[in-house]
Design a protein around this motif. Structure first.
Motif, PDB file in Angstrom:
ATOM      1  N   VAL A 131      36.254-103.299  64.359  1.00 43.82           N
ATOM      2  CA  VAL A 131      35.647-103.318  63.028  1.00 43.82           C
ATOM      3  C   VAL A 131      34.497-104.319  63.079  1.00 43.82           C
ATOM      4  O   VAL A 131      34.680-105.473  63.448  1.00 43.82           O
ATOM      5  N   ARG A 132      33.318-103.844  62.706  1.00 47.82           N
ATOM      6  CA  ARG A 132      32.116-104.676  62.735  1.00 47.82           C
ATOM      7  C   ARG A 132      31.980-105.376  61.378  1.00 47.82           C
ATOM      8  O   ARG A 132      31.872-104.723  60.352  1.00 47.82           O
ATOM      9  N   ILE A 133      31.988-106.724  61.395  1.00 47.26           N
ATOM     10  CA  ILE A 133      32.007-107.509  60.159  1.00 47.26           C
ATOM     11  C   ILE A 133      30.778-108.399  60.057  1.00 47.26           C
ATOM     12  O   ILE A 133      30.379-109.056  61.016  1.00 47.26           O
ATOM     13  N   LEU A 134      30.219-108.429  58.841  1.00 44.87           N
ATOM     14  CA  LEU A 134      29.119-109.314  58.494  1.00 44.87           C
ATOM     15  C   LEU A 134      29.633-110.243  57.397  1.00 44.87           C
ATOM     16  O   LEU A 134      30.286-109.788  56.460  1.00 44.87           O
ATOM     17  N   VAL A 135      29.373-111.535  57.515  1.00 43.10           N
ATOM     18  CA  VAL A 135      29.871-112.542  56.569  1.00 43.10           C
ATOM     19  C   VAL A 135      28.721-113.053  55.708  1.00 43.10           C
ATOM     20  O   VAL A 135      27.646-113.356  56.226  1.00 43.10           O
ATOM     21  N   CYS A 136      28.967-113.162  54.392  1.00 46.19           N
ATOM     22  CA  CYS A 136      27.971-113.734  53.478  1.00 46.19           C
ATOM     23  C   CYS A 136      28.623-114.797  52.604  1.00 46.19           C
ATOM     24  O   CYS A 136      29.481-114.486  51.773  1.00 46.19           O
ATOM     25  N   ASP A 137      28.233-116.041  52.815  1.00 44.93           N
ATOM     26  CA  ASP A 137      28.712-117.170  52.018  1.00 44.93           C
ATOM     27  C   ASP A 137      27.609-118.213  52.018  1.00 44.93           C
ATOM     28  O   ASP A 137      27.061-118.527  53.074  1.00 44.93           O
TER      29      ASP A 137
END
Length: 163
Positions: A20-26
């Motif tokens: 699963v390809r995940i991009l994080v935004c915080d």
């Protein structure tokens, strides 16, 4: 862009094969490294990037085509997480969005659902809970007493949590 291979399975025709390809935004630079370390420790996960703003996550999503974006709701100056979620869900292909935030009001939850969020998790939850998106969606629906996203939006409008 990497090609996406679909792995047919009864009841889950759109299941992706591979990690699963995940991009994080915080927007908190102190939070992102801990979240990234946690995600890197998860099975079958490939972190494709990190962003600190709504504008940055949209640009990265277009370049990296993630399967899932882990999204904070409050992102400081500029676009908030709800608007970023709405715009991410309009992309082709559209990533799923898992909201990970400290905000737990009914208004926050329903705005995120209306924008297209697939799940909702509080930062105070156990780290293991991050890996079960289905749990997050079920929690939202149970809280609102519905079984579908459309039902959740309808209840939110009835309760005047949405315009």
């Amino acid at each position: 862009m990497r090609p996406r291979r679909r792995c047919p399975r009864p009841g889950h025709p759109s299941r992706l094969q591979g990690p699963v390809r995940i991009l994080v935004c915080d927007d908190h630079a102190v939070v992102r490294p801990g979240l990234l370390a946690l995600l890197h420790s998860g099975p079958d996960i490939e972190v494709v990037g990190e962003a600190g703003s709504g504008e940055e996550v949209l640009a990265l999503a277009r370049r990296t085509t993630p399967d899932v974006v882990v999204m904070d709701l409050q992102l400081g100056e500029g676009m908030d997480g709800v608007e970023a979620t709405r715009r991410l869900r309009a992309l082709t292909p559209a990533p799923h969005v898992l909201v990970l935030t400290t905000y737990d009001t009914d208004a926050d939850v329903t705005r995120a659902i209306e924008a297209g969020a697939t799940g909702y998790l509080l930062k105070a939850e156990r780290a293991e809970d991050l890996f079960s998106v289905k749990t997050h969606l079920r929690r939202i629906y149970d809280r609102l007493g519905v079984d579908t996203r459309a039902g959740a939006v309808a209840v939110a409008k009835e309760q005047r949590l949405l315009p």
